[in-house]
Motif scaffolding. Structure first.
Motif, PDB file in Angstrom:
ATOM      1  N   MET A 344       0.966  -1.083  -0.079  1.00  0.00           N
ATOM      2  CA  MET A 344      -0.058  -0.016  -0.167  1.00  0.00           C
ATOM      3  C   MET A 344       0.873   1.358   0.042  1.00  0.00           C
ATOM      4  O   MET A 344       0.561   2.213  -0.790  1.00  0.00           O
ATOM      5  CB  MET A 344      -0.798   0.089   1.317  1.00  0.00           C
ATOM      6  CG  MET A 344      -2.280  -0.830   1.096  1.00  0.00           C
ATOM      7  SD  MET A 344      -1.728  -2.470   1.421  1.00  0.00           S
ATOM      8  CE  MET A 344      -1.936  -2.804   3.229  1.00  0.00           C
ATOM      9  N   TYR A 345       1.997   1.139   0.639  1.00  0.00           N
ATOM     10  CA  TYR A 345       2.828   2.361   0.845  1.00  0.00           C
ATOM     11  C   TYR A 345       3.530   2.825  -0.596  1.00  0.00           C
ATOM     12  O   TYR A 345       3.620   4.044  -1.017  1.00  0.00           O
ATOM     13  CB  TYR A 345       3.882   2.138   1.842  1.00  0.00           C
ATOM     14  CG  TYR A 345       3.624   2.385   3.262  1.00  0.00           C
ATOM     15  CD1 TYR A 345       2.594   3.151   3.643  1.00  0.00           C
ATOM     16  CD2 TYR A 345       4.066   1.145   4.435  1.00  0.00           C
ATOM     17  CE1 TYR A 345       2.326   3.184   4.941  1.00  0.00           C
ATOM     18  CE2 TYR A 345       3.947   1.650   5.447  1.00  0.00           C
ATOM     19  CZ  TYR A 345       2.933   2.491   6.013  1.00  0.00           C
ATOM     20  OH  TYR A 345       2.735   2.519   7.385  1.00  0.00           O
ATOM     21  N   LEU A 346       3.917   1.718  -1.336  1.00  0.00           N
ATOM     22  CA  LEU A 346       4.542   1.628  -2.557  1.00  0.00           C
ATOM     23  C   LEU A 346       3.573   2.437  -3.391  1.00  0.00           C
ATOM     24  O   LEU A 346       3.818   3.389  -4.211  1.00  0.00           O
ATOM     25  CB  LEU A 346       4.855   0.442  -3.184  1.00  0.00           C
ATOM     26  CG  LEU A 346       5.570   0.627  -4.696  1.00  0.00           C
ATOM     27  CD1 LEU A 346       6.579   1.425  -4.625  1.00  0.00           C
ATOM     28  CD2 LEU A 346       5.695  -1.021  -4.975  1.00  0.00           C
ATOM     29  N   LEU A 347       2.199   1.839  -3.614  1.00  0.00           N
ATOM     30  CA  LEU A 347       1.349   2.453  -4.489  1.00  0.00           C
ATOM     31  C   LEU A 347       0.990   3.836  -4.170  1.00  0.00           C
ATOM     32  O   LEU A 347       0.819   4.823  -5.055  1.00  0.00           O
ATOM     33  CB  LEU A 347      -0.007   1.529  -4.562  1.00  0.00           C
ATOM     34  CG  LEU A 347      -0.980   2.085  -5.210  1.00  0.00           C
ATOM     35  CD1 LEU A 347      -0.809   2.099  -6.683  1.00  0.00           C
ATOM     36  CD2 LEU A 347      -2.458   1.157  -5.227  1.00  0.00           C
ATOM     37  N   ALA A 348       0.602   4.048  -2.687  1.00  0.00           N
ATOM     38  CA  ALA A 348       0.206   5.353  -2.205  1.00  0.00           C
ATOM     39  C   ALA A 348       1.477   6.222  -2.577  1.00  0.00           C
ATOM     40  O   ALA A 348       1.109   7.507  -3.041  1.00  0.00           O
ATOM     41  CB  ALA A 348      -0.189   5.290  -0.630  1.00  0.00           C
ATOM     42  N   GLY A 349       2.526   6.256  -2.223  1.00  0.00           N
ATOM     43  CA  GLY A 349       3.721   7.074  -2.358  1.00  0.00           C
ATOM     44  C   GLY A 349       3.526   7.313  -4.082  1.00  0.00           C
ATOM     45  O   GLY A 349       3.835   8.820  -3.983  1.00  0.00           O
ATOM     46  N   CYS A 350       3.428   6.675  -4.950  1.00  0.00           N
ATOM     47  CA  CYS A 350       3.595   7.092  -6.268  1.00  0.00           C
ATOM     48  C   CYS A 350       2.471   7.978  -6.815  1.00  0.00           C
ATOM     49  O   CYS A 350       2.428   8.567  -7.430  1.00  0.00           O
ATOM     50  CB  CYS A 350       3.815   5.980  -7.150  1.00  0.00           C
ATOM     51  SG  CYS A 350       5.432   5.024  -7.204  1.00  0.00           S
ATOM     52  N   SER A 351       1.079   7.521  -5.949  1.00  0.00           N
ATOM     53  CA  SER A 351       0.124   8.153  -6.408  1.00  0.00           C
ATOM     54  C   SER A 351      -0.572   9.212  -5.668  1.00  0.00           C
ATOM     55  O   SER A 351      -1.163  10.313  -6.034  1.00  0.00           O
ATOM     56  CB  SER A 351      -1.289   7.194  -6.046  1.00  0.00           C
ATOM     57  OG  SER A 351      -0.967   5.962  -6.668  1.00  0.00           O
ATOM     58  N   LEU A 352       0.331   9.545  -4.560  1.00  0.00           N
ATOM     59  CA  LEU A 352      -0.096  10.838  -3.747  1.00  0.00           C
ATOM     60  C   LEU A 352      -0.112  11.958  -4.463  1.00  0.00           C
ATOM     61  O   LEU A 352      -0.931  12.852  -4.353  1.00  0.00           O
ATOM     62  CB  LEU A 352       1.022  10.852  -2.428  1.00  0.00           C
ATOM     63  CG  LEU A 352       0.609   9.991  -1.217  1.00  0.00           C
ATOM     64  CD1 LEU A 352       1.763   9.904  -0.243  1.00  0.00           C
ATOM     65  CD2 LEU A 352      -0.616  10.550  -0.677  1.00  0.00           C
ATOM     66  N   PRO A 353       1.267  12.459  -5.144  1.00  0.00           N
ATOM     67  CA  PRO A 353       1.234  13.649  -5.957  1.00  0.00           C
ATOM     68  C   PRO A 353      -0.016  13.886  -6.763  1.00  0.00           C
ATOM     69  O   PRO A 353      -0.807  14.963  -7.109  1.00  0.00           O
ATOM     70  CB  PRO A 353       2.413  13.464  -6.591  1.00  0.00           C
ATOM     71  CG  PRO A 353       3.210  12.635  -6.211  1.00  0.00           C
ATOM     72  CD  PRO A 353       2.323  11.704  -5.417  1.00  0.00           C
TER      73      PRO A 353
END
Length: 472
Positions: A344-353
């Protein structure tokens, strides 16, 4: 405000709170998400909608509440859900909403209470009920994100009743928000009533999906959300191509994971970076050619990731065993609690911006107009962190003081991101002034040094740091 680490530890022991082992408290992380939203609104006053401006003032409440928690923990006093400081914070936030956005008194105080008292309560509850899962800073980011999700789901539903959503971005946002709220209901009820029986769990999931997600969205969007999503995927040739491209890379990931699980061999740090390469391959074409679809897909996939983790934790067949085997093989050393947050962190990190930018997709359905800040996650995690891990583990000999990370890895992290930026400029996807080059280089260097020195989850931290610098 100086906060003693010793006092923080005493405070945690007093309240029997257990943070992630072998990690610092990460208190500075508490300010990343509010800073990103406030900076975005200030940098793009015209582009920011009234709802986005509301989020920036709402973030002030999150900041105040974080400062109050730090004050209480530094004094090792008893944590209270309501106290004079929270009441004062509520009044300040409510005043800002009235003065800056001309909101009514009742709405202003309701919003202020959510951003301070409710967040304060949720934060303590998460730390108490999810031991060893987060550092204090990581828990703050997750709780702030969830409070923002709850609050703006209500706001968007009310706005949609008055003025129905018409654009793909508006409809996608509402779909993601209602879907994640439905998933939250499944998790909460399963935990509260200890539901582990597969039949009961699937019945519960079906009922909530139907009556909390599909039916409300049918009413709000005036169309069946499932059919709408399917129509989006197939209504034009370009989306067909993007979808087929994504499916192919997803199959590559499934085959790779399945082969590794059959070998029953723990994946190395480099082995886990295959997912970072896949993120790069999926996100860059999506940002360039179908930003709205990527926005919707990122939210849907995040929900699927959480659902799969629920199946694993509750040991619900038929996927639980395969998911547990996958965790054994690909689990990160930071997955120390009952829940494995790394995917979840990997996906969220790339999607956050993409999620927090005031206007990520322009009228041509690409992100080229705002591409540089939206690449913050892909550059810092997908490119930089991957290069640092590969070069550092293979060729690194000079370690940073007090860290396992190497200087060689940090140099590779900086160089790889600079090379990626030059490639985007060469292909005419990004246009940079001399000042933009300096700002980008500064963001990359600060992010790389942070990656080398921090013991917090870099997939969560690095995109925020780069985004905040680039958005100014």
């Amino acid at each position: 405000m100086f906060v003693s680490s010793h006092n923080i530890t005493l405070f945690l022991n007093k309240h029997k709170l257990h943070t992630r082992p072998h990690a610092g408290h990460g208190l500075w992380l508490m300010f990343l998400l509010p800073a990103a939203l406030i900076t975005s609104a200030a940098a793009h006053p015209v582009m920011s909608s009234s709802t986005y401006k509301l989020s920036s003032i709402f973030s002030v409440g999150l900041l105040f509440s974080s400062l109050i928690f730090l004050y209480e923990s530094s004094k090792t006093v008893r944590l209270k859900v309501t106290n004079v400081w929270l009441i004062l914070a509520c009044c300040i936030v409510a005043g800002l909403l009235q003065i800056c956005l001309h909101r009514g008194l009742l709405f202003s105080f309701w919003s202020a209470i959510v951003s301070t008292v409710l967040y304060h309560s949720l934060y303590f509850s998460v730390l108490k009920n999810m031991p060893n899962c987060f550092s204090l800073g990581e828990a703050a980011i997750c709780c702030q994100s969830y409070i923002l999700l709850l609050y703006f789901t209500v706001i968007n539903i009310l706005n949609n009743i008055i003025r129905p959503a018409t654009s793909m971005m508006q409809m996608s946002t509402l779909t993601i928000q209602v879907g994640l709220i439905g998933l939250s209901a499944i998790i909460f009820i399963s935990y509260q009533f200890g539901i582990k029986n597969p039949l009961k769990f699937y019945i519960l999931t079906g009922l909530i999906f139907a009556f909390v997600v599909v039916v409300p969205l049918q009413i709000l969007l005036k169309t069946n959300p499932l059919l709408w999503i399917l129509t989006l995927f197939w209504e034009d040739l370009q989306r067909n191509k993007v979808l087929v491209y994504w499916v192919l890379f997803s199959l590559v990931a499934v085959v790779f994971v399945n082969r590794r699980i059959k070998r029953a061999k723990k994946a190395s740090t480099i082995g886990r970076k295959i997912f970072h390469f896949l993120i790069i391959a999926v996100f860059i074409p999506g940002l360039l050619y179908n930003c709205c679809l990527l926005y919707l897909a990122s939210g849907v996939i995040l929900g699927i990731f959480f659902m799969l983790e629920v199946l694993r934790v509750l040991n619900i067949p038929p996927l639980a065993e395969a998911l547990q085997n996958g965790l054994v093989v690909f689990g990160d050393e930071k997955d120390t609690g009952i829940i494995a947050f790394t995917p979840m962190y990997l996906l969220a990190g790339c999607s956050l911006p993409l999620w927090i930018h005031p206007a990520p997709c322009d009228v041509t359905n690409s992100a080229v107009f705002n591409l540089l800040p939206l690449l913050s996650g892909v550059l810092s995690i997908g490119v930089g962190d991957t290069a640092a891990s590969i070069v550092g583990s293979k060729f690194g000999t000079h370690h940073w003081r007090g860290s396992r990370k190497t200087v060689e890895g940090t140099v590779a992290c900086i160089g790889s991101q600079l090379l990626a930026i030059f490639l985007f400029v060469f292909c005419d996807f990004i246009k940079l002034s001399n000042m933009d080059y300096v700002k980008t280089a500064l963001a990359i260097i600060i992010g790389a040094i942070t990656e080398a020195k921090t013991d917090q989850v870099d997939n969560l931290v690095l995109p925020f740091i780069m985004y905040i610098i680039l958005i100014v």
